[in-house]
Design a protein around this motif. Structure first.
Motif, short mmCIF file in Angstrom:
data_model
loop_
_atom_site.label_atom_id
_atom_site.label_comp_id
_atom_site.label_asym_id
_atom_site.label_seq_id
_atom_site.Cartn_x
_atom_site.Cartn_y
_atom_site.Cartn_z
N ASP A 24 5.67 13.31 -14.30
CA ASP A 24 6.78 13.67 -15.19
C ASP A 24 7.97 14.17 -14.38
N LEU A 25 7.71 15.01 -13.39
CA LEU A 25 8.79 15.54 -12.56
C LEU A 25 9.46 14.41 -11.78
N PHE A 26 8.65 13.53 -11.21
CA PHE A 26 9.20 12.39 -10.47
C PHE A 26 10.05 11.51 -11.38
N PHE A 29 13.47 13.28 -12.20
CA PHE A 29 14.45 13.60 -11.17
C PHE A 29 14.60 12.60 -10.03
N SER A 30 13.75 11.60 -9.91
CA SER A 30 13.81 10.74 -8.72
C SER A 30 15.14 9.99 -8.61
N VAL A 50 13.70 10.38 3.02
CA VAL A 50 14.03 11.79 2.76
C VAL A 50 13.59 12.18 1.35
N LEU A 51 13.79 11.28 0.39
CA LEU A 51 13.35 11.54 -0.98
C LEU A 51 11.85 11.79 -1.02
N VAL A 77 15.16 21.60 -7.35
CA VAL A 77 14.83 20.34 -6.68
C VAL A 77 16.04 19.78 -5.94
N THR A 78 17.25 20.01 -6.46
CA THR A 78 18.47 19.55 -5.79
C THR A 78 18.62 20.28 -4.46
#
Length: 183
Positions: A24-26, A29-30, A50-51, A77-78
């Protein structure tokens, strides 16, 4: 009834140890973090690396995250992605600090960006030298002061201001040249 935002749902799922929380997080925000990385690093394959490193750090350090309301997860996360970009650039010694170089003054007027496609602007930013691009992003997008940028990049605040000026000058020239070619 209390409405729980997506960030809070993900944070709570992580706290419960639900494996779907990572997916869900990926998913959330990916794409956004890829865009953040593209502002700092010109090579797409390098941004993807890097990601991946940023998500490893996010997943392994999630226990340190404190949910403080809507937007707090995105900010966290940013910050990790920006730090991973800067670490990568430092390790590769790509930070291009150029002092004493003759740079033309900024145009009297801001360049006309009306009608300029966002992707075209992003490519122009990616063509800036590494150091200029980093300072531009940290100052304009992240909102850091020259003192904070200096501390992050291990340069003097005056160098940060100088690089910002040069980045704006180069970007203004690229925009004006692009607009002239369209006429």
């Amino acid at each position: 009834m209390k409405v729980i935002d997506k960030e809070q749902q993900i944070a709570e799922a992580f706290r419960r140890g639900e494996t779907s929380a990572m997916d869900d997080l990926f998913a959330l925000f990916s794409g956004y973090l890829m865009g953040v990385g593209m502002r700092y690093i010109a090579d797409d394959d390098e941004v993807k690396d890097v990601l991946q490193e940023a998500f490893i750090k996010i997943f392994t350090q999630f226990h340190t995250f404190q949910y403080r309301g809507k937007g707090s997860l995105k900010a966290w996360v940013t910050r990790i992605m920006v730090n991973e970009c800067l670490t990568t650039l430092r390790q590769k010694q790509k930070i291009d600090v150029v002092d004493g170089e003759q740079v033309p003054d900024l145009p009297d007027e801001e360049p006309d960006t009306e009608g300029l496609d966002g992707n075209v602007l992003m490519e122009m930013i990616r063509r800036l030298p590494e150091g200029y691009r980093q300072v531009l992003n940290l100052y304009v997008v992240e909102g850091l002061s020259h003192k904070e940028i200096g501390q992050m990049l291990h340069i003097k605040p005056d160098s940060s201001a100088s690089q910002l000026h040069r980045a704006k000058t180069m970007l203004a020239k690229m925009i004006n040249d692009y607009k002239r070619r369209l006429r």
